[in-house]
Motif scaffolding. Sequence first.
Motif, PDB file in Angstrom:
ATOM      1  N   LYS A   7      -2.795   1.200   8.063  1.00 18.75           N
ATOM      2  CA  LYS A   7      -1.659   1.660   8.866  1.00 18.75           C
ATOM      3  C   LYS A   7      -0.358   1.539   8.078  1.00 18.75           C
ATOM      4  O   LYS A   7       0.500   2.420   8.116  1.00 18.75           O
ATOM      5  N   ARG A  65      -0.018   4.336   5.554  1.00 14.39           N
ATOM      6  CA  ARG A  65       0.414   5.600   6.163  1.00 14.39           C
ATOM      7  C   ARG A  65       1.904   5.551   6.511  1.00 14.39           C
ATOM      8  O   ARG A  65       2.623   6.545   6.382  1.00 14.39           O
ATOM      9  N   LYS A 106       3.908   4.646   2.788  1.00 16.83           N
ATOM     10  CA  LYS A 106       3.585   5.556   1.687  1.00 16.83           C
ATOM     11  C   LYS A 106       3.921   4.962   0.315  1.00 16.83           C
ATOM     12  O   LYS A 106       4.693   5.556  -0.459  1.00 16.83           O
TER      13      LYS A 106
END
Length: 332
Positions: free
Chosen positions: A21, A24, A27
């Motif tokens: 998580k 994402r 990044k």
Amino acid sequence: MQDLDIQHQLYQESRPRDWKKLERLMKPQRAGEVHGKPYYRFFQTLNGTLEIVPRLINLSIQPVNSTVPFHIHNYTEITVPLRGSCQAVLPTRTIELEQGDLLIVGNHTHHTVKKVPDGTLVVSIEIRQAAFSFNDLDLIRNQRGLTSIIFSLLADESYGEGRYGYYQSSNDRVIPLIIDDIVKEYYTGGQLSDQLVRLDLLEVFTRLTMMVDQRPNEVDQNQEKQAGTNLMAVLLYIEKNYATVTLRELAQEFSFNPNYLSELLKKQTGMTFIKLVKLQRVNVAAKYLIYTTASIDEIAQKVGYENPSYFYKVFRQILGKSPSQYRKENQV
């Protein structure tokens, strides 16, 4: 630590994190592979709520029951278990850190910490470039192994790559107490907390030099033979004469060929002569911004920049913000 409010905050910040998580969300840039696994560039310091922290010295807590991938920083990191123990993994070895032990990792050195169980508190002290001056670090001038790691505090390139130092708390029982004080000062957030944290770290470095004398578990993968000159004396000359010093003047002062001295500085510190001068000028300018009411243009002239616009550019390059932003965030 005695303060229950601080302990509660630390345990809150150590809650589990899901790496997938986070990946994402944040990044992070994937930089390559080590031992067949990807490693990432973690070039931003974050607080417990994953907000970017602009401080030169930042503290973060290892999340429990969480996987943290191999990564590198562009700053120096000190890992210390405050409660319990942990396993730090480097490319060539795994180090068991007991409560109070220290692992100093130079910038651009691959590392991670294996999952830690509930109830464990592992703090990372993240120290950015410009947190310390050469004069601050003069105390370690004769400790080659430690100097090589601490110099990565001052370099913004890969000078610290492959360098790390492991120190057992049993060699100096005072260091864990100083670390506790650093944590308290950081989370108390008083008017002078940043300055007190910085002074505490200097005491830690001082005590580590004593441990080096006693042959601790000091490691330096890329240690090169030191030049026959006292490099720190050259750096201190730059620090004293930063506003006007030239490479030719410096070389003449220490009886060197200018080209040779330029190469020596780059090799031993990871920075060019020009970069070293810029760093010192910005360090001094930062102090003027905090402790005086002088205008920014006046400060620029004081530290050696006749062109204020160029001073603004250099200041932002090194500290990541404008002089006015820095003054607003740090003025006492």
